[in-house]
Every structure is written in C-alpha cells, then in structure tokens.
Design an enzyme around this catalytic site. Structure first.
Site, PDB file in Angstrom:
ATOM      1  N   GLY A   2       0.828  -1.209   0.000  1.00  0.00           N
ATOM      2  CA  GLY A   2       0.000   0.000   0.000  1.00  0.00           C
ATOM      3  C   GLY A   2       0.863   1.260   0.000  1.00  0.00           C
ATOM      4  O   GLY A   2       2.076   1.194   0.228  1.00  0.00           O
ATOM      5  N   ARG A  23      -5.613  -1.149  11.443  1.00  0.00           N
ATOM      6  CA  ARG A  23      -6.394  -2.053  12.293  1.00  0.00           C
ATOM      7  C   ARG A  23      -5.768  -3.440  12.374  1.00  0.00           C
ATOM      8  O   ARG A  23      -5.622  -4.026  13.434  1.00  0.00           O
ATOM      9  CB  ARG A  23      -7.835  -2.177  11.769  1.00  0.00           C
ATOM     10  CG  ARG A  23      -8.679  -0.957  12.015  1.00  0.00           C
ATOM     11  CD  ARG A  23      -9.921  -0.990  11.173  1.00  0.00           C
ATOM     12  NE  ARG A  23      -9.583  -1.116   9.749  1.00  0.00           N
ATOM     13  CZ  ARG A  23     -10.466  -1.288   8.775  1.00  0.00           C
ATOM     14  NH1 ARG A  23     -11.744  -1.382   9.062  1.00  0.00           N
ATOM     15  NH2 ARG A  23     -10.069  -1.372   7.524  1.00  0.00           N
ATOM     16  N   ASP A  49      -8.530   1.667  15.152  1.00  0.00           N
ATOM     17  CA  ASP A  49      -9.402   2.117  14.075  1.00  0.00           C
ATOM     18  C   ASP A  49      -9.434   3.642  14.152  1.00  0.00           C
ATOM     19  O   ASP A  49      -9.725   4.199  15.223  1.00  0.00           O
ATOM     20  CB  ASP A  49     -10.807   1.523  14.282  1.00  0.00           C
ATOM     21  CG  ASP A  49     -11.720   1.768  13.085  1.00  0.00           C
ATOM     22  OD1 ASP A  49     -11.719   2.902  12.544  1.00  0.00           O
ATOM     23  OD2 ASP A  49     -12.422   0.826  12.681  1.00  0.00           O
ATOM     24  N   SER A 126      -4.568  12.856  -0.224  1.00  0.00           N
ATOM     25  CA  SER A 126      -5.776  13.111  -1.012  1.00  0.00           C
ATOM     26  C   SER A 126      -5.748  12.159  -2.196  1.00  0.00           C
ATOM     27  O   SER A 126      -5.435  10.971  -2.046  1.00  0.00           O
ATOM     28  CB  SER A 126      -5.831  14.588  -1.427  1.00  0.00           C
ATOM     29  OG  SER A 126      -7.002  14.854  -2.153  1.00  0.00           O
ATOM     30  N   TYR A 140     -16.377   9.677  -2.314  1.00  0.00           N
ATOM     31  CA  TYR A 140     -14.920   9.634  -2.111  1.00  0.00           C
ATOM     32  C   TYR A 140     -14.299  10.998  -2.416  1.00  0.00           C
ATOM     33  O   TYR A 140     -13.510  11.529  -1.626  1.00  0.00           O
ATOM     34  CB  TYR A 140     -14.335   8.540  -3.011  1.00  0.00           C
ATOM     35  CG  TYR A 140     -12.830   8.413  -2.963  1.00  0.00           C
ATOM     36  CD1 TYR A 140     -12.199   7.808  -1.891  1.00  0.00           C
ATOM     37  CD2 TYR A 140     -12.039   8.882  -4.009  1.00  0.00           C
ATOM     38  CE1 TYR A 140     -10.823   7.673  -1.854  1.00  0.00           C
ATOM     39  CE2 TYR A 140     -10.666   8.747  -3.992  1.00  0.00           C
ATOM     40  CZ  TYR A 140     -10.055   8.148  -2.909  1.00  0.00           C
ATOM     41  OH  TYR A 140      -8.684   8.012  -2.881  1.00  0.00           O
ATOM     42  N   LYS A 144     -12.086  13.649  -0.104  1.00  0.00           N
ATOM     43  CA  LYS A 144     -10.736  14.114  -0.453  1.00  0.00           C
ATOM     44  C   LYS A 144     -10.696  15.631  -0.666  1.00  0.00           C
ATOM     45  O   LYS A 144      -9.707  16.277  -0.330  1.00  0.00           O
ATOM     46  CB  LYS A 144     -10.229  13.357  -1.685  1.00  0.00           C
ATOM     47  CG  LYS A 144     -10.046  11.843  -1.445  1.00  0.00           C
ATOM     48  CD  LYS A 144      -9.065  11.554  -0.322  1.00  0.00           C
ATOM     49  CE  LYS A 144      -8.743  10.067  -0.179  1.00  0.00           C
ATOM     50  NZ  LYS A 144      -7.793   9.793   0.899  1.00  0.00           N
TER      51      LYS A 144
HETATM   52  N1  NDP Z   1      -4.549   3.229  -4.705  1.00  0.00           N
HETATM   53  C1  NDP Z   1      -4.981   4.282  -5.373  1.00  0.00           C
HETATM   54  O1  NDP Z   1      -5.307   4.202  -6.567  1.00  0.00           O
HETATM   55  C2  NDP Z   1      -5.050   5.621  -4.704  1.00  0.00           C
HETATM   56  C3  NDP Z   1      -5.146   5.742  -3.333  1.00  0.00           C
HETATM   57  N2  NDP Z   1      -5.243   6.992  -2.755  1.00  0.00           N
HETATM   58  C4  NDP Z   1      -5.332   7.147  -1.294  1.00  0.00           C
HETATM   59  O2  NDP Z   1      -4.135   6.645  -0.722  1.00  0.00           O
HETATM   60  C5  NDP Z   1      -4.388   6.118   0.577  1.00  0.00           C
HETATM   61  C6  NDP Z   1      -3.868   4.683   0.655  1.00  0.00           C
HETATM   62  O3  NDP Z   1      -4.496   3.939  -0.338  1.00  0.00           O
HETATM   63  P1  NDP Z   1      -4.039   2.443  -0.705  1.00  0.00           P
HETATM   64  O4  NDP Z   1      -2.629   2.233  -0.339  1.00  0.00           O
HETATM   65  O5  NDP Z   1      -4.507   2.208  -2.084  1.00  0.00           O
HETATM   66  O6  NDP Z   1      -5.014   1.651   0.272  1.00  0.00           O
HETATM   67  P2  NDP Z   1      -4.941   0.198   0.909  1.00  0.00           P
HETATM   68  O7  NDP Z   1      -6.371  -0.237   1.040  1.00  0.00           O
HETATM   69  O8  NDP Z   1      -4.002  -0.673   0.178  1.00  0.00           O
HETATM   70  O9  NDP Z   1      -4.375   0.534   2.344  1.00  0.00           O
HETATM   71  C7  NDP Z   1      -5.131   1.334   3.201  1.00  0.00           C
HETATM   72  C8  NDP Z   1      -4.525   1.348   4.584  1.00  0.00           C
HETATM   73  O10 NDP Z   1      -5.381   2.121   5.449  1.00  0.00           O
HETATM   74  C9  NDP Z   1      -5.682   1.365   6.608  1.00  0.00           C
HETATM   75  N3  NDP Z   1      -7.038   1.667   7.081  1.00  0.00           N
HETATM   76  C10 NDP Z   1      -8.180   1.570   6.368  1.00  0.00           C
HETATM   77  N4  NDP Z   1      -9.229   1.834   7.153  1.00  0.00           N
HETATM   78  C11 NDP Z   1      -8.736   2.106   8.383  1.00  0.00           C
HETATM   79  C12 NDP Z   1      -9.323   2.427   9.634  1.00  0.00           C
HETATM   80  N5  NDP Z   1     -10.647   2.539   9.776  1.00  0.00           N
HETATM   81  N6  NDP Z   1      -8.511   2.642  10.700  1.00  0.00           N
HETATM   82  C13 NDP Z   1      -7.184   2.517  10.568  1.00  0.00           C
HETATM   83  N7  NDP Z   1      -6.566   2.224   9.425  1.00  0.00           N
HETATM   84  C14 NDP Z   1      -7.338   2.015   8.344  1.00  0.00           C
HETATM   85  C15 NDP Z   1      -5.592  -0.087   6.154  1.00  0.00           C
HETATM   86  O11 NDP Z   1      -5.288  -0.963   7.225  1.00  0.00           O
HETATM   87  P3  NDP Z   1      -6.409  -1.823   7.991  1.00  0.00           P
HETATM   88  O12 NDP Z   1      -7.414  -2.246   6.966  1.00  0.00           O
HETATM   89  O13 NDP Z   1      -5.654  -2.938   8.614  1.00  0.00           O
HETATM   90  O14 NDP Z   1      -6.987  -0.905   8.993  1.00  0.00           O
HETATM   91  C16 NDP Z   1      -4.422  -0.038   5.182  1.00  0.00           C
HETATM   92  O15 NDP Z   1      -3.211  -0.162   5.853  1.00  0.00           O
HETATM   93  C17 NDP Z   1      -5.901   6.240   0.777  1.00  0.00           C
HETATM   94  O16 NDP Z   1      -6.178   7.417   1.512  1.00  0.00           O
HETATM   95  C18 NDP Z   1      -6.446   6.363  -0.641  1.00  0.00           C
HETATM   96  O17 NDP Z   1      -7.670   7.043  -0.670  1.00  0.00           O
HETATM   97  C19 NDP Z   1      -5.203   8.131  -3.515  1.00  0.00           C
HETATM   98  C20 NDP Z   1      -5.114   8.053  -4.879  1.00  0.00           C
HETATM   99  C21 NDP Z   1      -5.040   6.808  -5.569  1.00  0.00           C
HETATM  100  C1  VSD Z   2      -4.156  18.900 -17.718  1.00  0.00           C
HETATM  101  C2  VSD Z   2      -5.318  18.339 -17.037  1.00  0.00           C
HETATM  102  C3  VSD Z   2      -5.328  16.853 -17.055  1.00  0.00           C
HETATM  103  C4  VSD Z   2      -6.643  16.380 -16.553  1.00  0.00           C
HETATM  104  C5  VSD Z   2      -6.609  14.940 -16.288  1.00  0.00           C
HETATM  105  C6  VSD Z   2      -7.835  14.584 -15.521  1.00  0.00           C
HETATM  106  C7  VSD Z   2      -7.752  13.185 -15.107  1.00  0.00           C
HETATM  107  C8  VSD Z   2      -8.637  12.947 -13.952  1.00  0.00           C
HETATM  108  C9  VSD Z   2      -8.364  11.596 -13.465  1.00  0.00           C
HETATM  109  C10 VSD Z   2      -8.968  11.376 -12.151  1.00  0.00           C
HETATM  110  C11 VSD Z   2      -8.565  10.042 -11.683  1.00  0.00           C
HETATM  111  C12 VSD Z   2      -8.909   9.848 -10.290  1.00  0.00           C
HETATM  112  C13 VSD Z   2      -8.217   8.622  -9.798  1.00  0.00           C
HETATM  113  C14 VSD Z   2      -8.329   8.520  -8.315  1.00  0.00           C
HETATM  114  C15 VSD Z   2      -8.116   7.117  -7.890  1.00  0.00           C
HETATM  115  C16 VSD Z   2      -8.232   6.928  -6.445  1.00  0.00           C
HETATM  116  O1  VSD Z   2      -8.207   7.812  -5.653  1.00  0.00           O
HETATM  117  C17 VSD Z   2      -8.340   5.535  -5.982  1.00  0.00           C
HETATM  118  N1  VSD Z   2      -8.508   5.493  -4.568  1.00  0.00           N
HETATM  119  C18 VSD Z   2      -9.421   4.903  -6.735  1.00  0.00           C
HETATM  120  O2  VSD Z   2      -9.662   3.629  -6.584  1.00  0.00           O
END
Ligand code: NDP
Ligand code: VSD
Length: 256
Positions: A2, A23, A49, A126, A140, A144
């Site tokens: 992650g 968690r 949590d 974010s 979502y 953010k």
């Molecule tokens: N992957 C993507 O495409 C993108 C992700 N993001 C953001 O990046 C961040 C990480 O995402 P990503 O790595 O994909 O997510 P993952 O689901 O892989 O990891 C999320 C982490 O958050 C923890 N978590 C979730 N819920 C809780 C809770 N209630 N209390 C404590 N810990 C919690 C989880 O642990 P546990 O479940 O054990 O609690 C886990 O370690 C998020 O904020 C996501 O919105 C932003 C843009 C793109």
């Molecule tokens: C010059 C301007 C360029 C404009 C490009 C616009 C593209 C918008 C893409 C938005 C993608 C959002 C992905 C978020 C995924 C995310 O947060 C994950 N947690 C989802 O699963």
C-alpha cells in the site's frame, strides 16, 4: 504494497524512526518485518481504528514524539451516486474525513510541544479525485476535497508553530486496496482514470517524502497532476512544488 507502507519504507531508508497505525495486527506485523529487513531503524506498530478517537489518542501518546505525521489511511468504494448506499458513503466520510480529524486532533498537541521547534509536517493523502470531481467517486471525492479545506484552514493556525501541511494527489496506484475497487468500477470511471496512467506505490512513496521535505503544500505525482495543481490553485498556500524545478534551472543556466 500500500501507499502507506511505501511512504514508511522511503522514510526508513532516510533513517527515520517509524510508527505505523492500522487495524490489522497481522498486516502491521508484516509491514514492520519488511521495513526491518531492509533498514536498521526503530519501527513501532499500533492497532487502532481511526474512527475510534480514544484508541487513536492512546496509540499516538504511546508512539512518542512526531516530526512528520502522515495521514494516509483511506477507503474507496467506486459506484454511481444513485446506486451507492448511504451507509457506504458514510463509511468513507467516517474513515477518510473524521478519521483524519481524529488522528490530527490527537497528534497536534504533541507536535506543538516538540522540543527542538524545528520544521514539522502534517501530510494528508488526497487523490487526483480530490482535485477533480470524478464519475463514480461522488462520496470519495467529497472526502478528499474535504481534506483540502482542513489543510488550508489548519495551515493558517499552525504556521506559527513551524508546522507545514501537505496534500498528496496520486492518480490510480497499484495497491492491495485498489484491486477490489478496480473490479467493481463503472466503465466510465475506468476510462476517465486510465487517462492518468497508473503508478506504483513505491513511486508515490518517494514523491511524498520528497514533497514533505521540500515543504510543498500541494504534492502532485505526475505532469497532469501538476497541471491540475495550477488549474485548481484557488487560494491554497502557494509554496507549490510546481515551482521547485526553477531552483534547478537557475544554476544550470548559470553553468554551475
Ligand atoms: N490506490 C490508489 O489508486 C489511490 C489511493 N489513494 C489514497 O491513498 C491512501 C492509501 O491507499 P491504498 O494504499 O490504495 O489503500 P490500501 O487499502 O491498500 O491501504 C489502506 C490502509 O489504510 C488502513 N485503514 C483503512 N481503514 C482504516 C481504519 N478505519 N482505521 C485505521 N486504518 C485504516 C488499512 O489498514 P487496515 O485495513 O488494517 O486498517 C491499510 O493499511 C488512501 O487514503 C487512498 O484514498 C489516492 C489516490 C489513488
Ligand atoms: C491537464 C489536465 C489533465 C486532466 C486529467 C484529468 C484526469 C482525472 C483523473 C482522475 C482520476 C482519479 C483517480 C483517483 C483514484 C483513487 O483515488 C483511488 N482510490 C481509486 O480507486
């Protein structure tokens, strides 16, 4: 891996003492082992949590001094507004938004009381969906975008404490959490999100630490995210990382 673990590994590679909160004790153990295998740093783990303020406060008080607080936890359920249940929407608001308030509320007094008064950071994860409202991401995106309001307001209050807020805006990133989200994503969301090609968690981790170290308020991950930071600048603090390359260009121009 992650994004949170990737950030922790990058920080560990630069010698930081690490505290991890999530968690799942099992996942925390595995994360600790993978950091300790690669780097000789102190790693502490805390199971809580983020929706439970008292549990978060206990963990943070036990963790000790904090120079950089990374508020990365988050959940995402991608679905059209009309079909998504209010309970699912509320879960995202509770975890992503209220959970972030809980973590910062518990950590801020300790961060303000730090001994050396050197620069400290609070970094909020974010998303590009926190820069542009995106189909399938109504709730979502709202969480953010909410983090941006929190960061802008809080920055004004803690600047005198030499605490610097950062917001990171990653595009789709390959992580354990993204796999199930990809499967259920509406087709239109797939098309929109594929316009900003996916990243690896490691890349986002490196960019995050680099952005925090340079004190950037807005931390985009690629060129399109950088363009969106400019397009959506509003009245955000403008120590925008987009301008950082200038520091490089100037010495180059002068032949240094
Ligand atoms: N992957 C993507 O495409 C993108 C992700 N993001 C953001 O990046 C961040 C990480 O995402 P990503 O790595 O994909 O997510 P993952 O689901 O892989 O990891 C999320 C982490 O958050 C923890 N978590 C979730 N819920 C809780 C809770 N209630 N209390 C404590 N810990 C919690 C989880 O642990 P546990 O479940 O054990 O609690 C886990 O370690 C998020 O904020 C996501 O919105 C932003 C843009 C793109
Ligand atoms: C010059 C301007 C360029 C404009 C490009 C616009 C593209 C918008 C893409 C938005 C993608 C959002 C992905 C978020 C995924 C995310 O947060 C994950 N947690 C989802 O699963």
């Amino acid at each position: 891996m992650g994004i949170g673990l990737a950030i922790a590994k990058q920080a560990a590679s630069e010698g930081a003492r690490i505290s991890l909160l999530a968690r799942s004790v099992d996942q925390l153990q595995k994360a600790k082992e993978s950091i300790c295998q690669a780097y000789e740093v102190e790693v502490s783990i805390f199971s809580a949590d983020v929706r439970d303020y008292d549990a978060v406060e206990r963990a943070i008080n036990e963790a000790g001094s904090i120079d950089v607080l990374v508020v990365n936890h988050g959940v995402y359920y991608v679905e059209e507004f009309e079909t998504q249940g209010l309970d699912v929407m509320k879960t995202m608001i509770d975890v992503n938004l209220m959970g972030s308030f809980n973590v910062i509320k518990a950590a801020l007094p300790l961060m303000k009381d730090r001994k050396d008064k050197g620069p400290a950071s609070i970094a909020l994860m974010s998303s590009m969906a926190g820069q542009v409202g995106t189909y399938g991401f109504a709730a979502y995106s709202a969480t953010k975008f909410g983090l941006r309001g929190l960061a802008e307001a809080l920055q004004q209050e803690v600047l005198e404490n030499n605490i610097h807020l950062s917001l990171i805006f990653p595009p789709v990133t390959e992580t354990p959490g993204f796999e199930p989200a990809r499967k259920t994503m509406p087709e239109i969301t797939k098309i929109i999100s594929s316009t900003s090609a996916g990243m690896k968690a490691e890349e986002v981790g490196k960019i995050t630490i680099q952005g925090i170290k340079s004190g950037s308020f807005s931390i985009p991950c690629k060129l399109d995210g950088r363009a969106l930071v400019i397009a959506t600048a509003g009245l955000s603090p403008q120590r925008c990382s987009s301008w950082r390359p200038l520091k490089w260009f100037l010495p180059v121009c002068f032949g240094l």
